[in-house]
Motif scaffolding. Structure first.
Motif, PDB file in Angstrom:
ATOM      1  N   MET B   3       0.704  -1.290   0.019  1.00  0.00           N
ATOM      2  CA  MET B   3      -0.153  -0.171  -0.124  1.00  0.00           C
ATOM      3  C   MET B   3       1.001   1.245  -0.009  1.00  0.00           C
ATOM      4  SD  MET B   3      -2.938  -1.161  -0.527  1.00  0.00           S
ATOM      5  CE  MET B   3      -3.804   0.406  -0.349  1.00  0.00           C
ATOM      6  N   LYS B   7      -1.165   5.687  -4.012  1.00  0.00           N
ATOM      7  CA  LYS B   7      -2.540   5.719  -4.687  1.00  0.00           C
ATOM      8  C   LYS B   7      -2.818   6.914  -5.714  1.00  0.00           C
ATOM      9  CE  LYS B   7      -4.635   4.201  -0.955  1.00  0.00           C
ATOM     10  NZ  LYS B   7      -3.629   3.861  -0.080  1.00  0.00           N
ATOM     11  N   MET B  19     -18.074   7.855  -7.864  1.00  0.00           N
ATOM     12  CA  MET B  19     -19.048   8.188  -6.706  1.00  0.00           C
ATOM     13  C   MET B  19     -20.552   8.237  -7.324  1.00  0.00           C
ATOM     14  SD  MET B  19     -17.403   8.953  -3.903  1.00  0.00           S
ATOM     15  CE  MET B  19     -15.885   9.631  -3.092  1.00  0.00           C
TER      16      MET B  19
ATOM     17  N   ARG C 117      -7.894  -5.713   7.013  1.00  0.00           N
ATOM     18  CA  ARG C 117      -8.426  -5.151   5.577  1.00  0.00           C
ATOM     19  C   ARG C 117      -9.084  -6.030   4.548  1.00  0.00           C
ATOM     20  NH1 ARG C 117      -4.940  -1.532   2.926  1.00  0.00           N
ATOM     21  NH2 ARG C 117      -3.257  -1.881   4.517  1.00  0.00           N
ATOM     22  N   LEU C 121     -12.512  -4.997   2.784  1.00  0.00           N
ATOM     23  CA  LEU C 121     -12.682  -4.979   1.146  1.00  0.00           C
ATOM     24  C   LEU C 121     -13.771  -5.822   0.820  1.00  0.00           C
ATOM     25  CD1 LEU C 121      -8.937  -4.243   0.089  1.00  0.00           C
ATOM     26  CD2 LEU C 121     -10.752  -2.644   0.150  1.00  0.00           C
ATOM     27  N   ARG C 170     -15.036   5.837  -0.603  1.00  0.00           N
ATOM     28  CA  ARG C 170     -14.050   6.288  -0.056  1.00  0.00           C
ATOM     29  C   ARG C 170     -13.010   5.464   0.635  1.00  0.00           C
ATOM     30  NH1 ARG C 170     -15.138  12.452   2.236  1.00  0.00           N
ATOM     31  NH2 ARG C 170     -12.862  12.204   2.514  1.00  0.00           N
ATOM     32  N   LEU C 173     -11.477   3.396  -1.725  1.00  0.00           N
ATOM     33  CA  LEU C 173     -10.427   3.984  -2.485  1.00  0.00           C
ATOM     34  C   LEU C 173      -9.092   4.095  -1.506  1.00  0.00           C
ATOM     35  CD1 LEU C 173     -12.229   6.627  -4.151  1.00  0.00           C
ATOM     36  CD2 LEU C 173     -10.819   5.062  -5.417  1.00  0.00           C
ATOM     37  N   LEU C 174      -9.412   4.181  -0.338  1.00  0.00           N
ATOM     38  CA  LEU C 174      -8.416   4.534   0.768  1.00  0.00           C
ATOM     39  C   LEU C 174      -7.645   3.240   1.063  1.00  0.00           C
ATOM     40  CD1 LEU C 174      -7.181   6.261   3.030  1.00  0.00           C
ATOM     41  CD2 LEU C 174      -8.915   5.865   4.449  1.00  0.00           C
ATOM     42  N   LEU C 175      -8.423   2.140   0.962  1.00  0.00           N
ATOM     43  CA  LEU C 175      -7.725   0.890   1.565  1.00  0.00           C
ATOM     44  C   LEU C 175      -7.271  -0.088   0.301  1.00  0.00           C
ATOM     45  CD1 LEU C 175      -9.884  -0.328   4.610  1.00  0.00           C
ATOM     46  CD2 LEU C 175      -7.862   1.242   4.597  1.00  0.00           C
ATOM     47  N   GLY C 176      -7.911   0.321  -0.967  1.00  0.00           N
ATOM     48  CA  GLY C 176      -7.410  -0.784  -1.808  1.00  0.00           C
ATOM     49  C   GLY C 176      -7.655  -0.262  -3.318  1.00  0.00           C
ATOM     50  N   VAL C 178      -8.614   2.154  -6.675  1.00  0.00           N
ATOM     51  CA  VAL C 178      -9.827   1.968  -7.482  1.00  0.00           C
ATOM     52  C   VAL C 178     -10.049   0.463  -7.895  1.00  0.00           C
ATOM     53  CG1 VAL C 178     -10.761   2.665  -9.714  1.00  0.00           C
ATOM     54  CG2 VAL C 178      -9.376   3.936  -8.849  1.00  0.00           C
ATOM     55  N   LEU C 181     -12.709  -1.387  -6.038  1.00  0.00           N
ATOM     56  CA  LEU C 181     -13.899  -1.133  -6.179  1.00  0.00           C
ATOM     57  C   LEU C 181     -14.728  -2.161  -7.445  1.00  0.00           C
ATOM     58  CD1 LEU C 181     -14.165   2.866  -6.397  1.00  0.00           C
ATOM     59  CD2 LEU C 181     -14.768   1.485  -4.425  1.00  0.00           C
TER      60      LEU C 181
END
Lengths: 89, 517, 331
Positions: B3, B7, B19, C117, C121, C170, C173-176, C178, C181
């Protein structure tokens, strides 16, 4: 070309925005009324985030414009950096 | 999983896409046509909803943040207005009649727009337009409520608006704006978007809000000015939605063009007829005038709308044909409308009056080709008669146009001395119209417009008296019974401004505020 | 020091609008919630029938099987009109933003144990589609129900659910990024664990009765999903495994559910108290949709709860029943 315009409420928040618009669109015409300022331009008007930020000395999100917006005319294209009003013909 | 790899930061467009449309999926347990049942009956063809371009890209977090800031500002002004008897700062008490007209004629429409956009925002299979419509639905309930809250203070001190919801569903002239929005919300979702989203919001809303709101500002009404500008800031989003909808539909299939053109023609005319109320407000009801109706029409429709239709020409869209007739009417509309309300002041929830000498001079200057020739003599005659104690109130009911529901008071295009009548025979009945355009709208969808709840017909059929009324009794006064049904207090809500309770109270209160008594 | 602030005192002719005074039983000052809600919807003399639903009026109480003598018997205990609603949400959004910033700036996402995590997800991110479905269903409730007291909270709920779908996006997006999703969407469309829930959501989209839809979506599904996912799994199970940052990212949902269930409970209570017929219809709907929702949520809960799934879901159902019984729905 046809005229595009944007109208904003007259207040402290919008003063630097109007200044930025005039800087970036030197041919734009500013019409001041007691409560409203309307800016006309021929065919195209660009509002740039960076110019506003330079004038207010802080970061600015163009969506903040919504708070003081009264009306506008033209097609709209908005990105993180610019908001453009334009006519194609 | 590493990670630490930065990103990718998404730009506004990509971010907004994940969104909204990223949330949507193609259903498999239920059929598309069952989930979105109203998508085909209007004949509009959409091939790819993903081609929809989102105009403003507001996510809910930003929406809440900015809208809450607007609301805080607005209610702070309203509170200050109420605490300081702001209503005493308006130019004179005649001004308050515009507020009565607005809350009973326009605010209920904001509410219908709220429900209509909830409907459209549920029914479109595209995620982008759906979200935009729902946001507009949310905005529209804002407008309905902030207007009621702003007017609540006027209602405490002045007559005519105390039961405006009840009035909106019943009163003869309020069926004009009501039937307009009923027409839109009962149409299919695409037509609703063209009628309200495009024709009303984009083409006509500036004519409603900008003159009305700057009129409020000019006449010292800070409360109305603030809600007006605050509401208008949402309109910028709505106008952009309306324009994107039109472009999207036209780009999707060439077969959509004739349908959309017919809707634009229809709704420009329908909307213009409703704006008759605004025309007379601008020319007669604002004690301090901002601009004339004619000037506003020239700036906001002819110039602005002209630019818009030029832009849409590449899709084959042309300026609505009715624009020619409207151009001929612009010297006459407000005068004919005010004359009508002057006549029917016994049955209205606001006061009317004859313009004073200065105001007539202003009208002559703004309307050099029509006012002195056709309208001034009439108004001077009324003034003379009123001075002799013969203030005239018309108590016979007018014939209404089946489509726009305005009394048949408009004149022939090009001949301001001759009333314009049109008629159509349909299934054993005769229907009447104020114009070729209203007639054409009826002829295209007669089954819809024969349903119209025409106030005058309803009164004659006995449907507009309080329950239990017996119209056969000796001395029955139909007008009094109708006013009861409207919840109008005769002598307080209606009649001439001169001698009204509003006039007396305002003078007395203003005296208390400005003099030592 | 005494400051005498003088304004002119004049006596008002009336304190509120007549329709409000009739409902309050007296001419007295009304709240902004009352003035912005009562009788806002038109009720009489509609001009045309909807071309899209000619069997009904524009607003028509007969779109639902529930019968009310007065649809303004409903009251939102939060007293949300637009201004109160947006200001409440803006405040919560401030907190949410601060929480996201806190987690992002301190790279707390990177400190999450791998299994936490993975669970987030796999479990949380596909729920953005469920929230999106609720957005549509609440748009229906707002559009087709009768009376502003009932319909108005529908649009707020619809937009809240869009907001929740966006917060969950979000989180993804933060953890994994695009890609997470896309993975979550594939699970939603094809993964065995999710098909029961997706079927439930799609079946709700064709319910025509707005009050039944309210029961299926806001009472039954959300009434089980939020306690199970946010209160049990995130705040309890994941936090115990070092997943506290996740609880920060979903605080909005936890707070939101605590708040909105007051409204759903009050609504059920009012509808049930009206008549035995309403009670019977509501009970039938609640049982039918509760059982389906519980069954659909089982495989989803199993992603995080493993062998404890059946017991914890049963516990949530039990609490749910107690809530509904308290609202006067005979289960």
């Amino acid at each position: 070309m046809s005229t595009v315009f944007i109208a904003l409420q007259t207040n402290e928040d919008t003063r630097p925005i109007v200044e930025a618009i005039v800087q970036d669109n030197p041919d734009a015409i500013v019409n001041e009324a007691p409560a409203m300022v309307k800016i006309d331009a021929d065919g195209k008007l660009v509002i740039r985030r960076e110019t506003i930020e330079e004038l207010i000395g802080r970061s600015y999100d163009l969506q903040e414009l919504q708070i003081n917006l009264i009306t506008m005319s033209g097609n709209l294209d908005q990105t993180d950096d610019e908001m453009t009003l334009y006519w194609n013909a | 999983m590493d990670m630490q790899v930065a990103k990718k930061k998404l730009g506004l467009k990509e971010r907004y896409a994940v969104m909204t449309r990223g949330l949507d999926w193609v259903p498999s347990y239920q059929k598309m046509e069952d989930i979105y049942p109203y998508m085909s009956y209007e004949g509009i063809k959409i091939h790819d909803w993903d081609k929809w371009e989102d105009p403003f890209r507001l996510t809910m977090d930003a929406y809440w943040k900015y809208q809450a800031e607007k609301e805080r500002k607005l209610y702070a002004v309203l509170d200050a207005f109420n605490q300081n008897n702001g209503h005493l700062n308006v130019t004179d008490a005649r001004y308050i009649n515009t507020v009565k007209l607005f809350v009973s004629g326009i605010s209920p429409l904001e509410y219908v727009a709220h429900r209509g956009f909830a409907h459209a925002g549920r029914q479109f299979p595209g995620a982008g337009p759906r979200v935009a419509c729902l946001m507009q639905s949310l905005d529209e309930i804002r407008h309905a409520q902030t207007q009621v809250h702003a007017v609540a203070n006027y209602n405490k001190y002045y007559n005519g608006m105390h039961d405006f919801h009840h009035a909106h569903d019943r009163v003869w002239f309020l069926s004009v704006p009501k039937s307009f929005f009923d027409d839109a919300i009962t149409a299919g979702p695409f037509e609703f978007m063209v009628s309200i989203g495009f024709s009303f919001e984009y083409v006509l809303t500036n004519l409603l809000f900008v003159p009305f709101v700057s009129g409020a500002a000019y006449n010292g009404d800070m409360g109305t000015m603030t809600f007006g500008f605050s509401a208008q800031s949402d309109e910028a989003r709505h106008m952009t939605l309306g324009l994107e909808v039109i472009k999207f539909i036209l780009e999707q299939d060439p077969d959509n063009l004739p349908i959309v053109q017919r809707w634009i023609d229809k709704w420009t005319w329908r909307g213009y007829r409703v704006l008759t109320l605004v025309a007379m407000m601008m020319d007669y009801m604002l004690p301090k005038r901002t601009m004339s109706w004619k000037e506003a029409w020239e700036i906001y429709f002819e110039e602005n709308g002209g630019a818009l239709f030029k832009d849409l020409a590449r899709y084959g869209i042309t300026m609505p044909k009715c624009a020619e007739q409207i151009a001929l009417e612009k010297d006459h509309l407000s005068h004919q409308a005010w004359s009508t309300f002057y006549n029917y002041a016994a049955a209205a929830n606001f006061h009317t009056w004859v313009p004073d000498e200065d105001e007539m001079a202003w009208l002559s200057a703004k309307y050099p080709d029509s006012y002195d020739k056709y309208y001034r003599p009439r108004m001077e005659y009324w003034r003379e008669q009123a001075a002799k104690g013969n203030r005239f109130y018309n108590k016979t009911l007018p014939m209404l146009c089946q489509t726009c529901q305005i009394p048949m008071v408009f004149t022939e295009p090009g001949d301001p001395t001759k009333i314009c009548y049109r008629e159509v025979d349909y299934k054993e009945s005769k229907y009447h119209f104020c114009s070729d355009h209203c007639k054409a709208i009826f002829e295209h969808e007669p089954e819809k417009y024969v349903q119209a709840w025409l106030p005058v017909h309803q009164i004659y059929q006995g449907n507009c008296f309080p329950e239990g009324t017996d119209p056969t009794v000796e001395g029955f006064d139909p007008l009094a019974a109708v006013l009861d049904y409207y919840h109008f207090e005769s002598g307080r809500d209606n009649l001439d401004f001169e001698g009204s309770e509003d006039q007396k109270n305002f003078d007395a209160w203003r005296g208390m505020a400005t003099k030592n008594v | 020091m005494h400051i005498d602030l003088r304004t002119v005192t004049i006596k008002p002719l009336r304190h509120t609008f007549d329709n409000i005074a009739r409902r309050l039983g007296a001419d007295k000052p009304a709240t902004r919630y009352q003035e912005g809600t009562l009788d806002m919807q038109q009720t009489a003399n509609f001009h045309y029938r909807p071309t899209w639903d000619p069997d009904h009026q524009i607003y028509d109480a007969s779109r639902t099987a529930i019968k009310m003598a007065d649809w303004y018997a409903f009251k939102d205990p939060r007293q949300f009109y637009y201004g109160a609603y947006t200001m409440a949400r803006a405040k919560q959004q401030d907190t949410a933003e601060a929480n996201f910033d806190f987690v992002e700036n301190r790279n707390l996402a990177d400190t999450l144990p791998a299994d936490v995590r993975a669970t987030v997800l796999e479990l949380l991110v596909p729920l953005r589609h469920v929230a999106w479905g609720s957005n549509m269903n609440n748009a229906s409730i707002c559009a087709y129900s009768y009376g502003t007291a009932f319909s108005q909270p529908g649009i707020y709920q619809a937009m809240d659910q869009l907001g929740i779908a966006q917060y969950l996006t979000r989180v993804g997006l933060l953890l994994g990024g695009v890609e997470s999703l896309e993975v979550a969407k594939t699970s939603w469309m094809e993964g065995d664990a999710w098909q029961g829930l997706r079927r439930y959501v799609e079946d709700c989209m064709v319910i025509k009765d707005p009050v039944e839809l309210f029961v299926a979506q806001n009472v039954a599904l959300d009434g089980l999903l939020y306690p199970l996912v946010y209160e049990t799994i995130v705040d309890d199970v994941l936090s115990a495994k070092g997943g506290t940052p996740v609880a920060m990212l979903t605080q909005f949902m936890t707070d939101w559910f605590t708040e909105t269930k007051r409204w759903t409970d009050a609504t059920m209570k009012t509808a049930a108290a009206e008549s035995d017929e309403n009670k019977a219809i509501l009970a039938k709907w609640v049982i039918q949709w509760r059982d389906r929702a519980a069954a659909a949520l089982l495989p989803v809960a199993r992603i995080a709860l493993n062998e404890r799934t059946d017991a914890l879901v049963a516990e949530v159902v039990q609490q749910f029943d107690a809530r509904l019984i308290k609202s006067g729905v005979p289960l």
